[in-house]
Design a protein around this motif. Structure first.
Motif, short mmCIF file in Angstrom:
data_model
loop_
_atom_site.label_atom_id
_atom_site.label_comp_id
_atom_site.label_asym_id
_atom_site.label_seq_id
_atom_site.Cartn_x
_atom_site.Cartn_y
_atom_site.Cartn_z
N LEU A 28 0.81 -1.22 0.00
CA LEU A 28 0.00 0.00 0.00
C LEU A 28 0.84 1.27 0.00
O LEU A 28 0.39 2.30 -0.52
N VAL A 29 2.04 1.23 0.56
CA VAL A 29 2.85 2.45 0.62
C VAL A 29 3.32 2.91 -0.76
O VAL A 29 3.70 4.07 -0.93
N GLY A 66 -2.09 10.79 -2.86
CA GLY A 66 -1.07 10.34 -1.91
C GLY A 66 -1.55 10.37 -0.48
O GLY A 66 -1.31 9.44 0.29
N VAL A 67 -2.27 11.43 -0.11
CA VAL A 67 -2.78 11.52 1.27
C VAL A 67 -3.79 10.41 1.54
O VAL A 67 -3.73 9.74 2.58
N LEU A 68 -4.70 10.18 0.59
CA LEU A 68 -5.67 9.10 0.78
C LEU A 68 -4.98 7.73 0.83
O LEU A 68 -5.33 6.89 1.67
N ALA A 74 -1.39 3.60 6.41
CA ALA A 74 -1.18 3.81 7.85
C ALA A 74 -2.10 2.92 8.68
O ALA A 74 -1.69 2.40 9.73
N THR A 75 -3.31 2.72 8.21
CA THR A 75 -4.25 1.87 8.94
C THR A 75 -3.70 0.45 9.06
O THR A 75 -3.67 -0.13 10.14
N ASN A 101 6.01 9.27 9.40
CA ASN A 101 4.99 9.14 8.36
C ASN A 101 3.76 9.98 8.66
O ASN A 101 3.14 10.53 7.75
N LEU A 102 3.40 10.07 9.92
CA LEU A 102 2.28 10.92 10.30
C LEU A 102 2.60 12.38 9.95
O LEU A 102 1.78 13.09 9.38
N GLY A 103 3.83 12.80 10.27
CA GLY A 103 4.26 14.16 9.95
C GLY A 103 4.26 14.43 8.45
O GLY A 103 3.83 15.50 7.99
N VAL A 104 4.72 13.46 7.68
CA VAL A 104 4.74 13.60 6.21
C VAL A 104 3.32 13.72 5.67
O VAL A 104 3.03 14.56 4.81
N THR A 105 2.42 12.89 6.16
CA THR A 105 1.04 12.92 5.69
C THR A 105 0.38 14.25 6.04
O THR A 105 -0.31 14.85 5.20
#
Length: 169
Positions: A28-29, A66-68, A74-75, A101-105
Motif C-alpha cells: 500500500l505504501v 497520496g494523502v488518501l 497507515a491503517t 509518516n504521520l508528519g509527512v502525511t
C-alpha cells in the motif's frame, strides 16, 4: 524484559493486515510514495513547461491521492505496529517510523490545502514546492526505517526456518 521475537512476525488480524509473510502495508505504501514523487516532478515541470497550470493541477490531485493512499497504508501499518513487543529496538524504530509518516502525511495535507487556497493559475509557488521537498526528504528517512523493520528486525516477515526452505537444495 524478554520479548518474543516471533510476536512481531504474526499479524494482529491476517484478514486486515495480510497473511503471514505477506503484509499489505509494504504494498500500500507504493501509492502515496509514487503519487508524491510524481507530484514533485509535476511541480518542477510546471516551472519549465508550456502549460504550467495543467501541471500544477495534476500535482495538486497527485498530492490528494497520496494523502488518501497514506491513510490506507497507515491503517494497515498500525496493525503491524501493534504486533511488535513494547520496549524493544524494533518497537522504538516502529514508533519513529510511524511518527515521521504521520508528519509527512500532515505536511502533504497542508500542502494540498495551501495549493487549493492559492489556486492553480500558473507554475507551482515556491512555498508549496519547498514543503513537498522537505516532506519527501522526511519520507526517505522513514522509508529507510520501514526497511529496517522488515529486513533487519523481520517484522511481519517469515521466520528464519521458513526463509531457509527457499535455499535448500
Amino acid at each position: 524484559m524478554s520479548a518474543d521475537p516471533q510476536q512481531a512476525k504474526q499479524p494482529v488480524s491476517a484478514a486486515l493486515a495480510g497473511p503471514y509473510g505477506h503484509p499489505f502495508h509494504p504494498i500500500l505504501v507504493t501509492v502515496p510514495i509514487g503519487a508524491w514523487v510524481a507530484s514533485l516532478i509535476f511541480d518542477l515541470a510546471s516551472h519549465v513547461a508550456g502549460d504550467p497550470a495543467a501541471l500544477a493541477r495534476g500535482a495538486l490531485w497527485l498530492i490528494a491521492i497520496g494523502v488518501l493512499g497514506a491513510l490506507a497504508a497507515a491503517t494497515v501499518g498500525f496493525l503491524d505496529f501493534l504486533a511488535i513487543p513494547a520496549g524493544t529496538p524494533a518497537f522504538r524504530t516502529g514508533l519513529l517510523h510511524l511518527g515521521l509518516n504521520l508528519g509527512v502525511t500532515v505536511a502533504f495535507a497542508v500542502d494540498f490545502l495551501w495549493r487549493r487556497a492559492e489556486g492553480t493559475h500558473g507554475a507551482v509557488p515556491w512555498g508549496p514546492l519547498a514543503l513537498s521537498v522537505v516532506a519527501l526528504a522526511t519520507l526517505t528517512v522513514s522509508g529507510y526505517l520501514g526497511g529496517k523493520l522488515a529486513y533487519h528486525y523481520g517484522v511481519r516477515v517469515a521466520d528464519e526456518a521458513t526463509q531457509a526452505t527457499g535455499f535448500r537444495r
